[in-house]
Motif scaffolding. Structure first.
Motif, PDB file in Angstrom:
ATOM      1  N   MET A   1       0.826  -1.197   0.000  1.00 38.16           N
ATOM      2  CA  MET A   1       0.000   0.000   0.000  1.00 38.16           C
ATOM      3  C   MET A   1       0.870   1.261   0.000  1.00 38.16           C
ATOM      4  SD  MET A   1      -2.997   1.143   2.662  1.00 38.16           S
ATOM      5  CE  MET A   1      -3.981  -0.285   2.243  1.00 38.16           C
ATOM      6  N   LEU A   2       1.962   1.225   0.766  1.00 38.42           N
ATOM      7  CA  LEU A   2       2.847   2.389   0.856  1.00 38.42           C
ATOM      8  C   LEU A   2       3.406   2.762  -0.506  1.00 38.42           C
ATOM      9  CD1 LEU A   2       4.358   4.428   2.670  1.00 38.42           C
ATOM     10  CD2 LEU A   2       6.169   2.727   2.900  1.00 38.42           C
ATOM     11  N   PHE A   3       3.839   1.742  -1.284  1.00 38.02           N
ATOM     12  CA  PHE A   3       4.492   2.023  -2.550  1.00 38.02           C
ATOM     13  C   PHE A   3       3.499   2.204  -3.703  1.00 38.02           C
ATOM     14  CE2 PHE A   3       7.922   0.270  -0.014  1.00 38.02           C
ATOM     15  CZ  PHE A   3       8.873   1.252  -0.201  1.00 38.02           C
ATOM     16  N   LYS A   4       2.198   2.214  -3.381  1.00 35.69           N
ATOM     17  CA  LYS A   4       1.227   2.676  -4.367  1.00 35.69           C
ATOM     18  C   LYS A   4       1.199   4.200  -4.377  1.00 35.69           C
ATOM     19  CE  LYS A   4      -1.900  -1.315  -4.255  1.00 35.69           C
ATOM     20  NZ  LYS A   4      -3.268  -1.777  -3.939  1.00 35.69           N
ATOM     21  N   LYS A   5       1.692   4.788  -3.278  1.00 32.51           N
ATOM     22  CA  LYS A   5       1.725   6.243  -3.164  1.00 32.51           C
ATOM     23  C   LYS A   5       3.135   6.798  -3.322  1.00 32.51           C
ATOM     24  CE  LYS A   5      -2.302   6.610  -0.098  1.00 32.51           C
ATOM     25  NZ  LYS A   5      -2.772   5.243  -0.261  1.00 32.51           N
ATOM     26  N   LEU A   6       4.152   5.977  -3.049  1.00 26.53           N
ATOM     27  CA  LEU A   6       5.541   6.422  -3.123  1.00 26.53           C
ATOM     28  C   LEU A   6       6.295   5.620  -4.178  1.00 26.53           C
ATOM     29  CD1 LEU A   6       6.364   6.593   0.693  1.00 26.53           C
ATOM     30  CD2 LEU A   6       5.935   8.543  -0.813  1.00 26.53           C
ATOM     31  N   PRO A   7       7.264   6.243  -4.868  1.00 28.58           N
ATOM     32  CA  PRO A   7       8.091   5.490  -5.819  1.00 28.58           C
ATOM     33  C   PRO A   7       8.872   4.391  -5.104  1.00 28.58           C
ATOM     34  CG  PRO A   7       8.381   7.868  -6.075  1.00 28.58           C
ATOM     35  CD  PRO A   7       7.600   7.674  -4.819  1.00 28.58           C
ATOM     36  N   GLU A   8       9.064   3.266  -5.758  1.00 30.43           N
ATOM     37  CA  GLU A   8       9.778   2.152  -5.136  1.00 30.43           C
ATOM     38  C   GLU A   8      11.236   2.500  -4.834  1.00 30.43           C
ATOM     39  OE1 GLU A   8       9.381  -1.506  -7.159  1.00 30.43           O
ATOM     40  OE2 GLU A   8       7.199  -1.536  -7.060  1.00 30.43           O
ATOM     41  N   THR A   9      11.769   3.492  -5.545  1.00 24.34           N
ATOM     42  CA  THR A   9      13.175   3.861  -5.352  1.00 24.34           C
ATOM     43  C   THR A   9      13.360   4.981  -4.338  1.00 24.34           C
ATOM     44  OG1 THR A   9      12.970   5.380  -7.233  1.00 24.34           O
ATOM     45  CG2 THR A   9      13.810   3.157  -7.690  1.00 24.34           C
ATOM     46  N   ILE A  10      12.280   5.384  -3.657  1.00 18.77           N
ATOM     47  CA  ILE A  10      12.335   6.593  -2.841  1.00 18.77           C
ATOM     48  C   ILE A  10      13.382   6.522  -1.731  1.00 18.77           C
ATOM     49  CG2 ILE A  10      10.559   5.900  -1.190  1.00 18.77           C
ATOM     50  CD1 ILE A  10      10.999   9.391  -2.760  1.00 18.77           C
ATOM     51  N   PHE A  11      13.618   5.328  -1.175  1.00 19.00           N
ATOM     52  CA  PHE A  11      14.559   5.221  -0.058  1.00 19.00           C
ATOM     53  C   PHE A  11      15.962   4.797  -0.501  1.00 19.00           C
ATOM     54  CE2 PHE A  11      10.381   4.474   2.039  1.00 19.00           C
ATOM     55  CZ  PHE A  11      10.391   5.595   2.846  1.00 19.00           C
ATOM     56  N   VAL A  12      16.162   4.649  -1.804  1.00 15.81           N
ATOM     57  CA  VAL A  12      17.479   4.238  -2.315  1.00 15.81           C
ATOM     58  C   VAL A  12      18.587   5.198  -1.887  1.00 15.81           C
ATOM     59  CG1 VAL A  12      18.855   3.906  -4.408  1.00 15.81           C
ATOM     60  CG2 VAL A  12      16.593   2.861  -4.216  1.00 15.81           C
ATOM     61  N   PRO A  13      18.382   6.530  -1.941  1.00 17.77           N
ATOM     62  CA  PRO A  13      19.468   7.422  -1.517  1.00 17.77           C
ATOM     63  C   PRO A  13      19.924   7.208  -0.075  1.00 17.77           C
ATOM     64  CG  PRO A  13      17.822   8.648  -2.746  1.00 17.77           C
ATOM     65  CD  PRO A  13      17.242   7.285  -2.506  1.00 17.77           C
ATOM     66  N   PHE A  14      19.043   6.648   0.763  1.00 19.99           N
ATOM     67  CA  PHE A  14      19.400   6.442   2.172  1.00 19.99           C
ATOM     68  C   PHE A  14      19.993   5.055   2.432  1.00 19.99           C
ATOM     69  CE2 PHE A  14      15.722   9.494   2.790  1.00 19.99           C
ATOM     70  CZ  PHE A  14      16.549  10.591   2.968  1.00 19.99           C
ATOM     71  N   SER A  15      20.188   4.277   1.368  1.00 18.28           N
ATOM     72  CA  SER A  15      20.681   2.909   1.561  1.00 18.28           C
ATOM     73  C   SER A  15      22.163   2.765   1.235  1.00 18.28           C
ATOM     74  CB  SER A  15      19.876   1.937   0.680  1.00 18.28           C
ATOM     75  OG  SER A  15      20.063   2.239  -0.691  1.00 18.28           O
ATOM     76  N   GLY A  16      22.802   3.837   0.781  1.00 22.44           N
ATOM     77  CA  GLY A  16      24.216   3.750   0.401  1.00 22.44           C
ATOM     78  C   GLY A  16      25.128   4.529   1.326  1.00 22.44           C
ATOM     79  N   GLN A  17      26.378   4.621   0.920  1.00 27.47           N
ATOM     80  CA  GLN A  17      27.402   5.280   1.732  1.00 27.47           C
ATOM     81  C   GLN A  17      27.220   6.801   1.771  1.00 27.47           C
ATOM     82  OE1 GLN A  17      30.078   3.794   3.300  1.00 27.47           O
ATOM     83  NE2 GLN A  17      29.465   1.717   2.760  1.00 27.47           N
ATOM     84  N   ASN A  18      26.455   7.343   0.833  1.00 26.61           N
ATOM     85  CA  ASN A  18      26.284   8.801   0.762  1.00 26.61           C
ATOM     86  C   ASN A  18      25.003   9.279   1.452  1.00 26.61           C
ATOM     87  OD1 ASN A  18      28.603   8.933  -1.040  1.00 26.61           O
ATOM     88  ND2 ASN A  18      27.232   8.126  -2.618  1.00 26.61           N
ATOM     89  N   LYS A  19      24.403   8.444   2.277  1.00 24.05           N
ATOM     90  CA  LYS A  19      23.094   8.758   2.866  1.00 24.05           C
ATOM     91  C   LYS A  19      23.119  10.030   3.712  1.00 24.05           C
ATOM     92  CE  LYS A  19      24.030   5.368   6.533  1.00 24.05           C
ATOM     93  NZ  LYS A  19      23.593   4.077   7.095  1.00 24.05           N
ATOM     94  N   HIS A  20      24.251  10.292   4.393  1.00 22.95           N
ATOM     95  CA  HIS A  20      24.308  11.487   5.241  1.00 22.95           C
ATOM     96  C   HIS A  20      24.293  12.765   4.397  1.00 22.95           C
ATOM     97  CE1 HIS A  20      24.917   8.932   8.661  1.00 22.95           C
ATOM     98  NE2 HIS A  20      25.996   8.393   8.123  1.00 22.95           N
ATOM     99  N   ILE A  21      24.838  12.683   3.198  1.00 22.93           N
ATOM    100  CA  ILE A  21      24.801  13.833   2.290  1.00 22.93           C
ATOM    101  C   ILE A  21      23.360  14.095   1.854  1.00 22.93           C
ATOM    102  CG2 ILE A  21      25.616  14.768   0.108  1.00 22.93           C
ATOM    103  CD1 ILE A  21      28.078  12.980   0.378  1.00 22.93           C
ATOM    104  N   TYR A  22      22.670  13.020   1.445  1.00 19.48           N
ATOM    105  CA  TYR A  22      21.276  13.182   1.018  1.00 19.48           C
ATOM    106  C   TYR A  22      20.398  13.682   2.160  1.00 19.48           C
ATOM    107  CZ  TYR A  22      22.327  10.744  -3.334  1.00 19.48           C
ATOM    108  OH  TYR A  22      22.840  10.396  -4.560  1.00 19.48           O
ATOM    109  N   GLU A  23      20.655  13.196   3.356  1.00 21.28           N
ATOM    110  CA  GLU A  23      19.876  13.641   4.514  1.00 21.28           C
ATOM    111  C   GLU A  23      20.014  15.151   4.696  1.00 21.28           C
ATOM    112  OE1 GLU A  23      19.894  13.302   9.398  1.00 21.28           O
ATOM    113  OE2 GLU A  23      21.423  12.276   8.223  1.00 21.28           O
TER     114      GLU A  23
END
Length: 266
Positions: A1-23
């Motif tokens: 249900m969540l990803f019917k409203k949000l893109p499936e890739t939405i949390f990808v930036p927070f899953s890598g080594q650069n997550k603190h930059i994206y934050e």
């Protein structure tokens, strides 16, 4: 249900080594999109890029780790300047669904979809962990309840606002208790008295506790309205005429059957 409203890739930036930059970038972008004086939700692209570059410079970013889904060219050619970091971050946020572009004649504007806007507001709230005013919450409940009781046919919807305010603050109190549990566990792990005191004030009083905790021991504490609120609700519960008016108001506002509206009122 969540990803019917949000893109499936939405949390990808927070899953890598650069997550603190994206934050950091998204928190700074929130100031642009949620500015109180902002009239048009469409923000010029150059302003968004400038904000990202300011964040990159402030953080002193000098290192970039390859990320999932990047092209082979991007993996081999890492950014070397603030402008290149800005381009990489901006492009990544567009690709993963955080930002949307819209072309208007010769200018490109950036916007947030409603679901992304709500998500970003929630993340900002988690980051800030703002304290809540107990007195403010109680007075909001009282004020909304009085409006509904005094004018059930015209302002009955404020009864739901009172219920929502009460539910939200109840959830905050639950969070506060869970915060105490975490604090207790962390304090048990240290034997340094100064660290214990610092942790209590920095982590609990400053971030979790209700903002007006000092008033809870005074004659002006918000508990004095408790009896008044309960009395009004009890009187309303046994006033079929007002309940009927409230139910009809709910029926119109929410487009429900009368039975469902009445159940909602109760």
């Amino acid at each position: 249900m969540l990803f019917k409203k949000l893109p499936e890739t939405i949390f990808v930036p927070f899953s890598g080594q650069n997550k603190h930059i994206y934050e950091a970038v998204l928190l700074d972008l929130a100031d642009q999109f949620f500015d109180e004086d902002l009239v048009d939700p469409f923000v010029p692209k150059d302003l968004i890029r400038s904000c990202i570059e300011d964040t990159v410079v402030r953080l002193g970013v000098r290192r970039w780790e390859p990320e999932e889904g990047e092209s082979e060219a991007d993996r081999q050619e890492l950014p070397r300047s603030a402008a290149e970091y800005t381009s990489r971050i901006y492009r990544r946020l567009v690709e993963t669904g955080w930002l949307e572009e819209e072309q208007r004649i010769y200018r490109t504007f950036v916007l947030l979809s409603p679901a992304i806007s709500y998500l970003l507001r929630t993340l900002v709230g988690i980051n800030e962990l703002e304290k809540r005013s107990y007195g403010g919450a109680v007075l909001n409940v009282l004020s909304s309840l009085e409006s509904a009781v005094n004018d059930p046919a015209g302002r009955g919807i404020t009864l739901q606002e009172a219920a929502q305010t009460a539910a939200d603050f109840s959830a905050h109190l639950t969070d506060m208790m869970l915060g105490l549990r975490e604090l207790k566990n962390s304090l048990a792990a240290t034997s340094n008295p100064q660290e214990i005191v610092r942790s209590f004030f920095d982590r609990f009083v400053a971030h979790i506790l209700v903002s007006d905790y000092k008033t809870l021991k005074t004659k002006n504490n918000p508990f004095r309205f408790r009896r008044q609120i309960l009395t009004m609700l009890r009187d309303l519960q046994f006033d079929p005429l007002k309940v009927d008016k409230l139910s009809k108001h709910y029926q119109e506002q929410f487009e429900l059957s009368f039975a469902d509206a009445e159940a909602m009122v109760h």
